[in-house]
Design a protein around this motif. Structure first.
Motif, mmCIF file in Angstrom:
data_model
loop_
_atom_site.group_PDB
_atom_site.id
_atom_site.type_symbol
_atom_site.label_atom_id
_atom_site.label_comp_id
_atom_site.label_asym_id
_atom_site.label_seq_id
_atom_site.Cartn_x
_atom_site.Cartn_y
_atom_site.Cartn_z
ATOM 1 N N GLY A 245 42.382 29.594 -26.404
ATOM 2 C CA GLY A 245 41.555 28.399 -26.555
ATOM 3 C C GLY A 245 40.623 28.193 -25.377
ATOM 4 N N ILE A 246 41.146 28.404 -24.176
ATOM 5 C CA ILE A 246 40.322 28.226 -22.971
ATOM 6 C C ILE A 246 39.246 29.305 -22.880
ATOM 7 C CG2 ILE A 246 40.353 28.263 -20.449
ATOM 8 C CD1 ILE A 246 43.123 26.967 -20.585
ATOM 9 N N LEU A 247 39.616 30.561 -23.191
ATOM 10 C CA LEU A 247 38.625 31.645 -23.149
ATOM 11 C C LEU A 247 37.518 31.432 -24.169
ATOM 12 C CD1 LEU A 247 40.850 34.832 -22.682
ATOM 13 C CD2 LEU A 247 39.329 33.757 -21.005
ATOM 14 N N LEU A 248 37.892 31.003 -25.375
ATOM 15 C CA LEU A 248 36.878 30.740 -26.400
ATOM 16 C C LEU A 248 35.963 29.599 -25.968
ATOM 17 C CD1 LEU A 248 35.684 31.251 -29.191
ATOM 18 C CD2 LEU A 248 37.381 29.673 -30.136
ATOM 19 N N ALA A 249 36.549 28.548 -25.393
ATOM 20 C CA ALA A 249 35.745 27.428 -24.911
ATOM 21 C C ALA A 249 34.800 27.868 -23.793
ATOM 22 C CB ALA A 249 36.662 26.309 -24.415
ATOM 23 N N LEU A 250 35.283 28.741 -22.913
ATOM 24 C CA LEU A 250 34.444 29.248 -21.824
ATOM 25 C C LEU A 250 33.245 30.020 -22.383
ATOM 26 C CD1 LEU A 250 33.876 29.811 -18.843
ATOM 27 C CD2 LEU A 250 35.437 31.770 -18.990
ATOM 28 N N ILE A 251 33.502 30.869 -23.363
ATOM 29 C CA ILE A 251 32.419 31.648 -23.969
ATOM 30 C C ILE A 251 31.394 30.724 -24.629
ATOM 31 C CG2 ILE A 251 31.881 33.284 -25.829
ATOM 32 C CD1 ILE A 251 34.662 34.529 -25.224
ATOM 33 N N GLN A 252 31.899 29.737 -25.377
ATOM 34 C CA GLN A 252 30.992 28.817 -26.064
ATOM 35 C C GLN A 252 30.152 28.025 -25.073
ATOM 36 O OE1 GLN A 252 33.573 26.475 -28.570
ATOM 37 N NE2 GLN A 252 33.517 27.957 -30.239
ATOM 38 N N ASN A 253 30.766 27.571 -23.992
ATOM 39 C CA ASN A 253 30.029 26.778 -23.008
ATOM 40 C C ASN A 253 29.071 27.634 -22.192
ATOM 41 O OD1 ASN A 253 30.969 23.744 -22.707
ATOM 42 N ND2 ASN A 253 32.784 24.918 -23.279
ATOM 43 N N LEU A 254 29.444 28.888 -21.920
ATOM 44 C CA LEU A 254 28.519 29.778 -21.234
ATOM 45 C C LEU A 254 27.262 30.026 -22.073
ATOM 46 C CD1 LEU A 254 30.912 32.463 -19.684
ATOM 47 C CD2 LEU A 254 29.369 30.945 -18.420
ATOM 48 N N VAL A 255 27.476 30.267 -23.356
ATOM 49 C CA VAL A 255 26.351 30.508 -24.257
ATOM 50 C C VAL A 255 25.464 29.268 -24.344
ATOM 51 C CG1 VAL A 255 25.699 30.948 -26.657
ATOM 52 C CG2 VAL A 255 27.547 32.263 -25.608
ATOM 53 N N THR A 256 26.092 28.094 -24.464
ATOM 54 C CA THR A 256 25.329 26.852 -24.565
ATOM 55 C C THR A 256 24.558 26.564 -23.283
ATOM 56 O OG1 THR A 256 26.948 25.919 -26.106
ATOM 57 C CG2 THR A 256 25.494 24.375 -24.978
ATOM 58 N N THR A 257 25.180 26.841 -22.138
ATOM 59 C CA THR A 257 24.568 26.516 -20.849
ATOM 60 C C THR A 257 23.436 27.466 -20.479
ATOM 61 O OG1 THR A 257 26.669 25.610 -20.035
ATOM 62 C CG2 THR A 257 25.007 26.179 -18.382
ATOM 63 N N TYR A 258 23.631 28.768 -20.719
ATOM 64 C CA TYR A 258 22.676 29.747 -20.226
ATOM 65 C C TYR A 258 21.854 30.435 -21.318
ATOM 66 C CZ TYR A 258 25.254 29.176 -15.886
ATOM 67 O OH TYR A 258 25.835 28.644 -14.761
ATOM 68 N N ALA A 259 22.148 30.133 -22.570
ATOM 69 C CA ALA A 259 21.367 30.750 -23.653
ATOM 70 C C ALA A 259 20.981 29.663 -24.649
ATOM 71 C CB ALA A 259 22.180 31.875 -24.320
ATOM 72 N N ASN A 260 21.520 29.771 -25.849
ATOM 73 C CA ASN A 260 21.194 28.815 -26.902
ATOM 74 C C ASN A 260 22.472 28.512 -27.664
ATOM 75 O OD1 ASN A 260 20.371 27.661 -29.449
ATOM 76 N ND2 ASN A 260 18.290 28.320 -28.952
ATOM 77 N N GLY A 261 22.746 27.207 -27.885
ATOM 78 C CA GLY A 261 23.970 26.803 -28.554
ATOM 79 C C GLY A 261 24.144 27.390 -29.937
ATOM 80 N N THR A 262 23.043 27.765 -30.577
ATOM 81 C CA THR A 262 23.138 28.329 -31.929
ATOM 82 C C THR A 262 23.799 29.702 -31.923
ATOM 83 O OG1 THR A 262 20.903 29.258 -31.731
ATOM 84 C CG2 THR A 262 21.111 27.069 -32.731
ATOM 85 N N TRP A 263 23.941 30.296 -30.731
ATOM 86 C CA TRP A 263 24.568 31.615 -30.629
ATOM 87 C C TRP A 263 26.066 31.532 -30.362
ATOM 88 C CZ3 TRP A 263 22.228 36.243 -31.594
ATOM 89 C CH2 TRP A 263 20.834 36.223 -31.718
ATOM 90 N N GLN A 264 26.612 30.315 -30.356
ATOM 91 C CA GLN A 264 28.032 30.146 -30.053
ATOM 92 C C GLN A 264 28.918 30.960 -30.991
ATOM 93 O OE1 GLN A 264 29.454 26.141 -30.017
ATOM 94 N NE2 GLN A 264 28.653 25.682 -27.988
#
Length: 292
Positions: A245-264
């Motif tokens: 759960g934490i790893l998935l959340a980290l990936i989602q937040n990294l994508v949202t922060t440094y790329a685009n949330g639509t790529w989550q």
């Protein structure tokens, strides 16, 4: 510490706690019954709607949580005793498909009862924000969600590994016929697994509502969103559910922060495919899972 890093840390911990709460229900169900339940999102929705209705009636936070837990515990137990006890001996795949029908039914009934609009909670937790260091701040809501996840995981891990009940759950999962032969009530253990699994999903749903104002579909879809976390950590590992759960959340937040949330979702399921190719049983799962 930059505001982006601070937001990444708090977002990862909060989202990770929510995903882990729902994931652990999957693991509990699988460990006890060898069935993958697709109804977790529906029980998250049921818990969320129950919590919302009580909050709108000005029920205190702690009493609200107790009632919500009780409602979902009973709902999970009754669901098994009325419907799924009839599928004892059926192939796990058949039972898993049946849980999809159950999930659709619960979602439809919940929407008919409470509506399909955004789920909006009144203020049930203090909005106070604590300044930690630099740009890092943490709200009372975030502390509450993370603390709830820690407590629930501690209780579940202790129950499964330090009590006779945990041994019975493992015995029923591994050899149900042998467990029944030595005097273990298989139906009671499975009913308990359904009840606890439903309750953890409900708490995850409530935690999700405390952070946003989602539509019922968004809460319901949590049951599918957490699958990468479950398989990443290991389908039969309680600790894996937390780490996944934490790893998935980290990936989602990294994508949202440094790329685009639509790529989550692309990033999440891309990681899932990679893990399945390299280590099918997940990071902490047993090798047996890869043969299911």
């Amino acid at each position: 510490m930059s505001p982006q890093i601070a937001s990444l840390i708090t977002g990862t911990l909060t989202t990770g706690a929510i995903l882990s709460l729902i994931s652990v229900g999957f693991v509990i169900m699988y460990r006890a019954t060898k069935v993958v339940s697709f109804a977790q999102g529906a029980f998250s929705l049921l818990g969320g709607f129950t919590f919302m209705a009580l909050a709108q009636d000005h029920v205190s936070l702690w009493l609200n949580l107790v009632i919500t837990l009780a409602v979902t515990l009973v709902a999970g137990a009754v669901t098994y005793l009325v419907v799924f006890v009839r599928l004892i001996g059926a192939e796990p795949f058949i039972t898993a498909i049946a849980t999809i029908g159950l999930a659709t039914l619960i979602e439809a009934c919940a929407i008919i009862a409470w509506g399909s609009g955004p789920i909006i909670l009144p203020n049930v937790i203090s909005g106070h924000v604590y300044h930690v260091t630099g740009s890092l701040t943490v709200s009372v809501t975030q502390i509450f969600i993370v603390a709830a996840a820690i407590v629930i995981f501690a209780v579940v891990i202790t129950a499964l590994h330090r009590t006779r009940l945990g041994l019975r759950v493992q015995a029923v999962a591994d050899k149900p016929r042998l467990a029944a032969y030595v005097g273990i009530n298989v139906i009671s253990i499975t009913t308990l697994a359904w009840a606890v699994s439903s309750a953890t999903a409900a708490i995850g749903g409530v935690a999700f509502l405390l952070t946003t104002q989602p539509s019922p579909d968004s809460v319901y879809s949590l049951g599918l969103v957490v699958f990468p976390a479950i398989l990443l950590g290991g389908l039969d590992s309680i600790g894996g559910a937390l780490v996944g759960g934490i790893l998935l959340a980290l990936i989602q937040n990294l994508v949202t922060t440094y790329a685009n949330g639509t790529w989550q979702d692309v990033a999440s399921y891309g990681l899932l495919l990679l893990v399945l190719l390299i280590r099918p049983q997940g990071l902490f799962g047993s090798a047996e899972v890869s043969r299911v």
